[in-house]
Write an enzyme that holds these catalytic residues in place. Structure first.
Site, PDB file in Angstrom:
ATOM      1  N   LYS A  78       0.865  -1.183   0.000  1.00 28.80           N
ATOM      2  CA  LYS A  78       0.000   0.000   0.000  1.00 28.80           C
ATOM      3  C   LYS A  78       0.900   1.232   0.000  1.00 28.80           C
ATOM      4  O   LYS A  78       1.976   1.220   0.619  1.00 28.80           O
ATOM      5  CB  LYS A  78      -0.896  -0.054   1.248  1.00 28.80           C
ATOM      6  N   SER A 154      -9.671   1.264   2.608  1.00 28.31           N
ATOM      7  CA  SER A 154      -8.796   2.108   1.824  1.00 28.31           C
ATOM      8  C   SER A 154      -7.663   1.351   1.136  1.00 28.31           C
ATOM      9  O   SER A 154      -6.991   1.913   0.276  1.00 28.31           O
ATOM     10  CB  SER A 154      -8.174   3.173   2.731  1.00 28.31           C
ATOM     11  N   SER A 178     -10.075  -1.166   6.713  1.00 23.00           N
ATOM     12  CA  SER A 178      -9.438  -0.917   5.411  1.00 23.00           C
ATOM     13  C   SER A 178      -8.759  -2.127   4.790  1.00 23.00           C
ATOM     14  O   SER A 178      -8.352  -2.075   3.630  1.00 23.00           O
ATOM     15  CB  SER A 178      -8.432   0.235   5.528  1.00 23.00           C
TER      16      SER A 178
END
Lengths: 449, 62
Positions: A78, A154, A178
């Site tokens: 990420k 996310s 997330s």
């Protein structure tokens, strides 16, 4: 090797000499360069560094030395994990003038020490604030199972890259869901381990008292293998499935569910012979507390920049951070006091009633991107803000949660949360293995599966 | 879309000023919508009684 090759398969092929690390990495880079335009999961490809590390693995093998366990296995991170030599942007342009990272995030260091090779940084909601992976700066990540649908967030780029078969595992972070939300929407495995168990050093923070780093994969074995590398531990002995007390979470976690979700949960509970339903107390307040702590800590973190450059933030993020920055200390402290109370209730439940709890990860299959709403208590609400309905309350106490993809032949992915007492990840793995044995977990695009 | 009430705007601007923050006009509606949402969550919390001995959660000790 086929592009859905698992961590274990890739590592075994490189160890045996069936394929070399450079070939694996070249193939991975080629797939990312050719196919990610359809998904938009990637923000930056680490071509030079990845090939250099692959060559080092191949040189090690040529020297006759023993290869580390994940030698040559590609992975993605990420966009909020530090990667040496790159500016960590956390899905924003606000940090673009920061100096490049001087060292890798600790979990990245551990994976690289085990031979794994980071090949890409992956898209996310700006500063991890959202459940959509719709980013004003880096674009929208599409769900590989159906590109008209949301990937969730996310950590949406991380989930999508695994679901698309670009990478065998990826790193994400989970503050309020997330990892669990995009895992459910994209149909992959995801783990949010016990709060504080995996080191967050080198991961750009969002809400520091709730942040957990974790990961995604297409198989349970890969998730467990890579978890223990990041945890720097040998696998704990898994308890016998039959010895575990398993209960279904009712109340809050049984309302607002779509038909396919209700059916899938019934099927899982029937398969696992779960007859006990338990309810957590004050779940709505727990969700509220989690929401408020996140807003206050995120707002406080960004306040110095919001004073000068609010207009540079993604509009979906700036309004929430500004509102969060203005929350009174009384509200924040009350939320943290409630958190202590709630944690005690949850710990008591694990002591007295259950070892593993079962809950849905989200309320429905991946919403359409052009509608992006979910139904809660009969109202159509923003998916971006409400997909965490079942994950946010479980974030508050800091429990480990395993996101399990459930087969839904002919339909979109469904996702389950398995929840355990702190540091009992092994119990989650034991229940997940039973679901795997029963054929209920995984992803199937065909009605024949 | 309803008009923003001047008194609500004044409250938000005063809160912002107290932390040396200025809310640009283009951000007002979004910030006020989010503030209203956070206030609704804070109200939930406010109504839950907590003992004086229930301290804020600090480091996580399972």
């Amino acid at each position: 090797m086929n592009r859905f090759a698992t961590v274990r398969q890739i590592a075994a092929a490189i160890h045996s000499g069936e394929v070399n690390a450079r070939k694996v990495i070249e193939n991975t880079l080629e797939v990312l360069n050719r196919e990610d335009r359809n998904i938009h999961s990637v923000t930056h490809i680490l071509t030079h560094e990845a090939l250099t590390q692959a060559d080092a693995i191949d040189a090690l093998r040529a020297s006759g030395a023993t290869l580390p366990p994940l030698a040559g296995v590609p992975f993605g991170v990420k966009d909020l994990f530090d990667v040496t030599g790159h500016v960590t942007t956390a899905g924003s342009i606000v940090l673009r003038n920061n100096p490049p990272a001087q060292q890798d995030a600790v979990v990245v260091q551990r994976l690289k020490a085990a031979g794994a090779i980071p090949v890409a940084t992956l898209n996310m909601d700006e500063f991890a604030y959202g459940f959509a992976t719709e980013n004003a700066h880096y674009g929208v990540t599409f769900n590989p199972r159906d590109t008209t649908r949301m990937a969730g967030g996310s950590s949406g780029g991380s989930a999508a890259a695994v679901a698309a078969g670009f990478l065998p595992f990826t790193l994400g972070s989970d503050t309020n869901g997330s990892i669990r939300v995009p895992a459910a929407l994209c149909g992959v495995w995801g783990l949010k381990s016990t709060l504080g168990r995996l080191p967050c050093e080198g991961a750009y923070p969002f809400s520091s008292s709730l942040d957990v780093v974790g990961h995604f994969s297409n198989t349970l074995d890969d998730l467990i293998t890579t978890f223990h590398v990041m945890d720097n531990t040998f696998p704990d002995p898994e308890p016998a499935f039959a010895a575990l007390r398993i209960a279904r979470l009712g109340g809050w976690f049984a309302t607002n569910l779509s038909g396919p979700y209700r059916n899938a949960l019934d099927k899982v509970c029937a398969e696992l012979a779960v007859r006990h339903t338990v309810e957590l107390p004050e779940v709505a307040t727990a969700r509220a507390a989690s929401f408020l702590i996140t807003a206050a800590e995120g707002g406080n973190l960004h306040l110095p920049r919001l004073r000068k450059q609010a207009a540079e933030y993604d509009p979906a993020t700036s309004d929430r951070l500004l509102a969060g920055a203005m929350l009174p200390a009384d509200t924040y402290l009350r939320a943290q006091r409630f958190r202590r109370w709630f944690r005690a209730q949850v710990h008591a439940l694990f002591r007295d009633e259950a070892d593993v709890l079962i809950a849905p990860a989200v309320m429905c299959e991946a919403p359409r991107r052009d509608e992006a709403s979910v139904t809660v208590n009969g109202k159509n609400l923003s998916a971006r803000a409400n997909l965490g309905l079942y994950t946010q309350p479980l974030s508050l106490p800091g429990l480990p949660v395993l996101a399990v993809p459930l087969r839904n032949p002919g339909g979109l992915p469904l996702g389950l949360q398995l929840v355990a007492a702190p540091d009992r990840e092994a119990s989650l793995f034991a229940v997940a293995r039973q679901l795997e044995r029963s054929g209920l977990s995984g992803y199937s695009s065909s009605t024949k599966d | 879309m309803t008009d923003l009430k001047p008194e609500d705007i004044a409250i938000i601007q005063a809160r912002a000023a107290s932390i040396n923050l200025e809310i640009p006009p283009d951000f007002l509606r979004g910030v006020m919508d989010n503030t209203a949402l956070l206030t609704s969550f804070a109200d939930l919390l406010e109504h839950y009684p907590l003992a004086d001995t229930c301290e804020a959660a600090g480091d996580y000790i399972p």
